[in-house]
Design a protein around this motif. Structure first.
Motif, PDB file in Angstrom:
ATOM      1  N   PRO A  17      37.179  23.006  52.505  1.00 26.72           N
ATOM      2  CA  PRO A  17      37.140  23.155  53.961  1.00 26.72           C
ATOM      3  C   PRO A  17      37.535  24.580  54.365  1.00 26.72           C
ATOM      4  CG  PRO A  17      38.354  21.176  53.358  1.00 26.72           C
ATOM      5  CD  PRO A  17      38.078  21.922  52.088  1.00 26.72           C
ATOM      6  N   GLY A  18      36.778  25.168  55.236  1.00 24.91           N
ATOM      7  CA  GLY A  18      37.139  26.480  55.786  1.00 24.91           C
ATOM      8  C   GLY A  18      36.919  27.645  54.853  1.00 24.91           C
ATOM      9  N   VAL A  19      36.353  27.395  53.666  1.00 22.49           N
ATOM     10  CA  VAL A  19      36.114  28.465  52.696  1.00 22.49           C
ATOM     11  C   VAL A  19      34.637  28.421  52.317  1.00 22.49           C
ATOM     12  CG1 VAL A  19      36.669  29.341  50.407  1.00 22.49           C
ATOM     13  CG2 VAL A  19      38.468  28.386  51.840  1.00 22.49           C
ATOM     14  N   PHE A  20      33.993  29.562  52.381  1.00 24.12           N
ATOM     15  CA  PHE A  20      32.535  29.633  52.214  1.00 24.12           C
ATOM     16  C   PHE A  20      32.158  30.531  51.053  1.00 24.12           C
ATOM     17  CE2 PHE A  20      33.523  28.398  56.471  1.00 24.12           C
ATOM     18  CZ  PHE A  20      32.548  27.469  56.810  1.00 24.12           C
TER      19      PHE A  20
ATOM     20  N   ASP B   7      47.008  39.592  69.459  1.00 20.83           N
ATOM     21  CA  ASP B   7      48.084  40.394  68.874  1.00 20.83           C
ATOM     22  C   ASP B   7      47.554  41.229  67.708  1.00 20.83           C
ATOM     23  OD1 ASP B   7      47.715  38.627  66.822  1.00 20.83           O
ATOM     24  OD2 ASP B   7      49.679  37.675  66.996  1.00 20.83           O
ATOM     25  N   GLY B   8      46.302  41.059  67.364  1.00 19.03           N
ATOM     26  CA  GLY B   8      45.694  41.910  66.341  1.00 19.03           C
ATOM     27  C   GLY B   8      45.855  41.390  64.927  1.00 19.03           C
ATOM     28  N   GLU B   9      46.489  40.234  64.763  1.00 18.19           N
ATOM     29  CA  GLU B   9      46.716  39.723  63.405  1.00 18.19           C
ATOM     30  C   GLU B   9      45.931  38.449  63.134  1.00 18.19           C
ATOM     31  OE1 GLU B   9      48.167  41.373  61.076  1.00 18.19           O
ATOM     32  OE2 GLU B   9      48.697  42.947  62.499  1.00 18.19           O
ATOM     33  N   ASP B  10      45.758  37.649  64.152  1.00 21.19           N
ATOM     34  CA  ASP B  10      45.147  36.334  63.985  1.00 21.19           C
ATOM     35  C   ASP B  10      43.781  36.425  63.323  1.00 21.19           C
ATOM     36  OD1 ASP B  10      45.326  33.376  64.939  1.00 21.19           O
ATOM     37  OD2 ASP B  10      43.304  34.025  65.450  1.00 21.19           O
ATOM     38  N   GLY B  11      43.531  35.535  62.409  1.00 17.43           N
ATOM     39  CA  GLY B  11      42.196  35.419  61.828  1.00 17.43           C
ATOM     40  C   GLY B  11      41.932  36.393  60.705  1.00 17.43           C
ATOM     41  N   ARG B  12      42.864  37.262  60.404  1.00 18.16           N
ATOM     42  CA  ARG B  12      42.628  38.245  59.339  1.00 18.16           C
ATOM     43  C   ARG B  12      43.307  37.786  58.053  1.00 18.16           C
ATOM     44  NH1 ARG B  12      42.094  40.987  64.006  1.00 18.16           N
ATOM     45  NH2 ARG B  12      40.513  42.615  64.067  1.00 18.16           N
ATOM     46  N   GLU B  13      42.884  36.641  57.556  1.00 12.44           N
ATOM     47  CA  GLU B  13      43.414  36.094  56.323  1.00 12.44           C
ATOM     48  C   GLU B  13      43.124  37.053  55.169  1.00 12.44           C
ATOM     49  OE1 GLU B  13      41.392  34.801  58.493  1.00 12.44           O
ATOM     50  OE2 GLU B  13      41.207  32.615  58.313  1.00 12.44           O
ATOM     51  N   VAL B  19      34.744  34.678  48.263  1.00 12.46           N
ATOM     52  CA  VAL B  19      35.140  33.550  49.098  1.00 12.46           C
ATOM     53  C   VAL B  19      35.358  34.075  50.515  1.00 12.46           C
ATOM     54  CG1 VAL B  19      36.896  31.787  49.499  1.00 12.46           C
ATOM     55  CG2 VAL B  19      36.186  32.326  47.169  1.00 12.46           C
ATOM     56  N   PHE B  20      34.756  33.422  51.483  1.00 10.35           N
ATOM     57  CA  PHE B  20      34.746  33.933  52.850  1.00 10.35           C
ATOM     58  C   PHE B  20      35.375  32.931  53.804  1.00 10.35           C
ATOM     59  CE2 PHE B  20      31.535  36.050  50.442  1.00 10.35           C
ATOM     60  CZ  PHE B  20      31.528  37.357  50.902  1.00 10.35           C
ATOM     61  N   SER B  21      35.942  33.454  54.894  1.00  8.72           N
ATOM     62  CA  SER B  21      36.602  32.600  55.888  1.00  8.72           C
ATOM     63  C   SER B  21      35.611  32.147  56.954  1.00  8.72           C
ATOM     64  CB  SER B  21      37.724  33.370  56.557  1.00  8.72           C
ATOM     65  OG  SER B  21      37.167  34.372  57.393  1.00  8.72           O
ATOM     66  N   ALA B  22      36.031  31.152  57.724  1.00  9.33           N
ATOM     67  CA  ALA B  22      35.196  30.645  58.816  1.00  9.33           C
ATOM     68  C   ALA B  22      34.928  31.735  59.849  1.00  9.33           C
ATOM     69  CB  ALA B  22      35.862  29.441  59.473  1.00  9.33           C
ATOM     70  N   ALA B  23      35.896  32.609  60.088  1.00  9.44           N
ATOM     71  CA  ALA B  23      35.684  33.676  61.075  1.00  9.44           C
ATOM     72  C   ALA B  23      34.607  34.645  60.592  1.00  9.44           C
ATOM     73  CB  ALA B  23      36.990  34.424  61.348  1.00  9.44           C
ATOM     74  N   GLU B  24      34.604  34.942  59.302  1.00 10.36           N
ATOM     75  CA  GLU B  24      33.552  35.827  58.765  1.00 10.36           C
ATOM     76  C   GLU B  24      32.170  35.172  58.890  1.00 10.36           C
ATOM     77  OE1 GLU B  24      35.767  36.426  55.009  1.00 10.36           O
ATOM     78  OE2 GLU B  24      35.168  38.534  55.195  1.00 10.36           O
ATOM     79  N   VAL B  25      32.104  33.874  58.585  1.00  8.70           N
ATOM     80  CA  VAL B  25      30.832  33.164  58.741  1.00  8.70           C
ATOM     81  C   VAL B  25      30.414  33.152  60.214  1.00  8.70           C
ATOM     82  CG1 VAL B  25      29.729  30.893  58.559  1.00  8.70           C
ATOM     83  CG2 VAL B  25      31.046  31.805  56.651  1.00  8.70           C
ATOM     84  N   GLY B  26      31.392  33.009  61.109  1.00 12.90           N
ATOM     85  CA  GLY B  26      31.090  33.063  62.546  1.00 12.90           C
ATOM     86  C   GLY B  26      30.468  34.400  62.925  1.00 12.90           C
ATOM     87  N   SER B 112      35.785  41.675  58.001  1.00 13.58           N
ATOM     88  CA  SER B 112      34.930  42.035  59.130  1.00 13.58           C
ATOM     89  C   SER B 112      33.560  41.423  58.888  1.00 13.58           C
ATOM     90  CB  SER B 112      34.854  43.554  59.235  1.00 13.58           C
ATOM     91  OG  SER B 112      34.144  43.940  60.389  1.00 13.58           O
ATOM     92  N   MET B 113      32.562  41.849  59.628  1.00 16.99           N
ATOM     93  CA  MET B 113      31.209  41.302  59.481  1.00 16.99           C
ATOM     94  C   MET B 113      30.744  41.450  58.031  1.00 16.99           C
ATOM     95  SD  MET B 113      28.336  39.996  60.566  1.00 16.99           S
ATOM     96  CE  MET B 113      26.946  39.853  59.450  1.00 16.99           C
ATOM     97  N   PRO B 114      30.451  40.336  57.346  1.00 19.89           N
ATOM     98  CA  PRO B 114      30.192  40.368  55.892  1.00 19.89           C
ATOM     99  C   PRO B 114      28.736  40.685  55.520  1.00 19.89           C
ATOM    100  CG  PRO B 114      30.265  38.092  56.627  1.00 19.89           C
ATOM    101  CD  PRO B 114      30.530  38.947  57.852  1.00 19.89           C
ATOM    102  N   TRP B 115      28.296  41.890  55.834  1.00 15.58           N
ATOM    103  CA  TRP B 115      26.938  42.303  55.472  1.00 15.58           C
ATOM    104  C   TRP B 115      26.782  42.445  53.962  1.00 15.58           C
ATOM    105  CZ3 TRP B 115      23.905  41.837  59.417  1.00 15.58           C
ATOM    106  CH2 TRP B 115      24.198  42.333  60.690  1.00 15.58           C
ATOM    107  N   ALA B 116      25.599  42.140  53.472  1.00 11.05           N
ATOM    108  CA  ALA B 116      25.238  42.473  52.092  1.00 11.05           C
ATOM    109  C   ALA B 116      24.326  43.707  52.148  1.00 11.05           C
ATOM    110  CB  ALA B 116      24.562  41.289  51.412  1.00 11.05           C
ATOM    111  N   TYR B 117      23.025  43.499  52.364  1.00 12.74           N
ATOM    112  CA  TYR B 117      22.065  44.621  52.371  1.00 12.74           C
ATOM    113  C   TYR B 117      21.292  44.754  53.686  1.00 12.74           C
ATOM    114  CZ  TYR B 117      22.451  44.468  47.249  1.00 12.74           C
ATOM    115  OH  TYR B 117      22.896  44.499  45.949  1.00 12.74           O
ATOM    116  N   GLU B 118      21.424  43.778  54.573  1.00 10.34           N
ATOM    117  CA  GLU B 118      20.392  43.562  55.587  1.00 10.34           C
ATOM    118  C   GLU B 118      20.609  44.220  56.941  1.00 10.34           C
ATOM    119  OE1 GLU B 118      23.366  41.949  55.000  1.00 10.34           O
ATOM    120  OE2 GLU B 118      22.315  40.250  54.097  1.00 10.34           O
TER     121      GLU B 118
END
Lengths: 365, 365
Positions: A17-20, B7-13, B19-26, B112-118
């Motif tokens: 969950p929550g990991v992609f 506060d600038g910290e939230d979501g920056r696991e 392995v990617f977080s839900a925020a990165e997938v968002g 941050s935004m998880p670009w590969a090549y595109e």
């Protein structure tokens, strides 16, 4: 280096969950979601409509394109795009949603395109009704299915196939299916199925076959991968499951205030704010009611007239926002009495999640 | 429920490799990449050009829009879109790439935004040169920077700001900066900066400010968040770092054959296949050479004339594909002697990764 991806197993890691995985992120980079702030617009602008592309976008020549009617027809024929454009023209606003929209909200999560809320859009599609052309080709007596094949080819779970779907004669009679060549008044773009695609209003997007090349009349049910191998409500991989068809009742909200770049959570000043969004349901059933949750309480929103029989309706609610932290939500009810469930019914592929849209908001002191 | 995201910290696991977080997938769902198969086209179709949007897309009224020239100008003024359109018109093909393209290829990975090549595309931009308008506003003697502000506002690392960037008078004199209102012959779409955006040819995309509202002449260097708080080559969060500016030499390949839906790995039949793609470099430096790795060996591709000074060049190479498993790669060298490195130089934010594009291919027996 991983193994041969065409055996149908490669890349389908078990996901927590929550990991992609990187493959899921790759799909998210390639397929594009709508901008929720554009729910303020009746029609989704070109290039902002969601896109789900199974294989590669085929770059087809408009002049050379033919639509073939073959199989169990007594009068099979083919048509050029010019001939299709000479048929009676209709323009229809249609709300289209990906069957996988909301997939990340179901646990355990299916390993596929990781949509949250954004796989939806409403475009004005221009084309010609399909039914008269099928009648012109004279389906034989024993026809039980019409298969629609696109020019896009690739592999899924080890099975190579052109993307294809089917509709029964009864479904065709019930649905206002169009062959379209324009979107929002412009020629179809390559990524939206140029030069010709099917639009099946009221159904999830998988039915609206892009890059359409062939309509085949069949005396047995079509067994294409995208018809029987996926787009099914399954509890286990072994069962066939019920087909995914009509769009379920759903609503989304324009996130109020301004976002944090990473988390997309919202910040706004206290005072009057107009909450607004869109609501829709499949099969031409209108939306009756939209409610918005603020704190613990649900409030009735004002629902506008829908844009068309198969298109979303706008809704709005004025909120006197007081300082604090909120998880706003919205839910719609349609005229058939269907209401968005607080929790989505789980299925193996993560299809048709219509649980309420939640938006986290911080109202400043 | 997580804490206040402002506060600038939230979501920056902390994130592990692969392995990617839900925020990165968002972010990946919201921002859209190009289709690599469309590298076969000179110009990226509308709606298929990459998009990186920091905050929300502002939905601006064309008729009401004004561009304000203010600050240390002797003759400040403002212009309507109609007035800007009455200025001399130029159309220019420009290859634009996101500074974060390739971010997922650097470990440890920036959150941050998880670009590969595109994150690349080439459009025909139509507008008017900026420099004559700045000259008309008469910058005062002490001006050292021109700041460009967009209508989009939000938070990043706890800092609320409208998206803004700057260029020095020297940079402005060197670069063919445009104010544009059309893309591929159509009015700019909301998501591409309508009704007016900056185009800074040859630089990474962050310089081409969308939804442009204001040009401010400054007697001190601009300190906006997007100028000094990010888009810097840093090894640690504490240093200021060198600014990200010109696009580095790079090339991409149209993936040959057909894909697996999930992994995007490719399958093709043995025999002759034309490998093709695009190559580009920043600052108007042409690409000199493209090489393609097949097996262990690099082969020189044929490089076409670029579309324009700031636009990519096509390349191709015929390959007699023999059965087997390959990781194809391409790398370009520009006229200044810059060559794509086999491994990207790491930096904290994952900017400007121009390591070779790799494509995994299975040629059937």
């Amino acid at each position: 280096m991983s193994g041969n991806p065409f055996d149908g197993e490669d890349g389908r890691e078990v996901t927590e969950p929550g990991v992609f995985s990187a493959a899921e992120v790759g799909l998210a980079n390639r397929n594009s979601g709508a901008f929720l702030e554009m729910l303020a617009l009746d029609i989704t602008p070109v290039g902002a409509h969601y896109l789900l592309t199974h294989f590669d976008v085929p770059l087809l020549e408009v002049g050379a394109h033919r639509l073939v009617f073959d199989g169990a027809f007594d009068a099979p024929f083919e048509m050029s795009l010019e001939e299709i454009k000479a048929e009676p023209q209709v323009t229809m606003p249609v709300t289209m949603e990906c069957a996988g929209n909301g997939r990340t909200g179901m646990e355990p999560r299916a390993f596929s395109m990781p949509w949250a809320y954004e796989a939806v859009g409403t475009a004005e599609w221009t084309g010609t009704p399909l039914a008269p052309l099928i009648a012109r080709a004279k389906p034989q007596g024993g026809v039980v299915d019409f298969a629609f094949e696109g020019a896009d080819f690739g592999y899924d779970k080890g099975v190579g196939h052109a993307f294809g779907r089917s509709l029964t004669p009864e479904e065709l009679a019930d649905l206002d299916v169009l062959l379209v060549y324009e979107m929002n008044g412009q020629p179809l773009l390559p990524q939206h199925g140029a030069p010709l695609r099917l639009i099946v209003p009221g159904w999830y997007g998988m039915a609206s076959v892009k890059w359409l090349t062939r309509v085949t009349a069949m005396t047995e049910r079509y067994q294409g991968f995208q018809q029987v191998g996926t787009y099914r409500f399954r509890q286990t991989a072994e069962e066939l499951g019920a087909p995914v068809t009509e769009i379920r009742v759903k609503s989304l909200m324009v996130p109020p205030g301004v976002p944090d770049w990473i988390t997309r959570k919202r910040r706004l000043s206290p005072g009057l704010v107009r909450l607004q969004g869109r609501a829709w349901s499949g099969a031409g059933v209108p939306v009756d009611k939209v409610e918005v949750r603020i704190g613990e309480k649900w409030h009735a929103a004002k629902v506008e007239k829908p844009l068309g029989r198969y298109a979303w309706a706008g809704w709005s609610l004025d909120w006197d926002a007081q300082p604090g932290h909120y998880v706003l939500a919205c839910r719609a009810t349609d005229a058939a009495g269907n209401v968005q469930p607080m929790e989505a019914e789980w299925n193996l592929s993560g299809f048709a999640n219509n649980a309420p849209h939640e938006v986290e908001v911080f109202v400043e002191d």
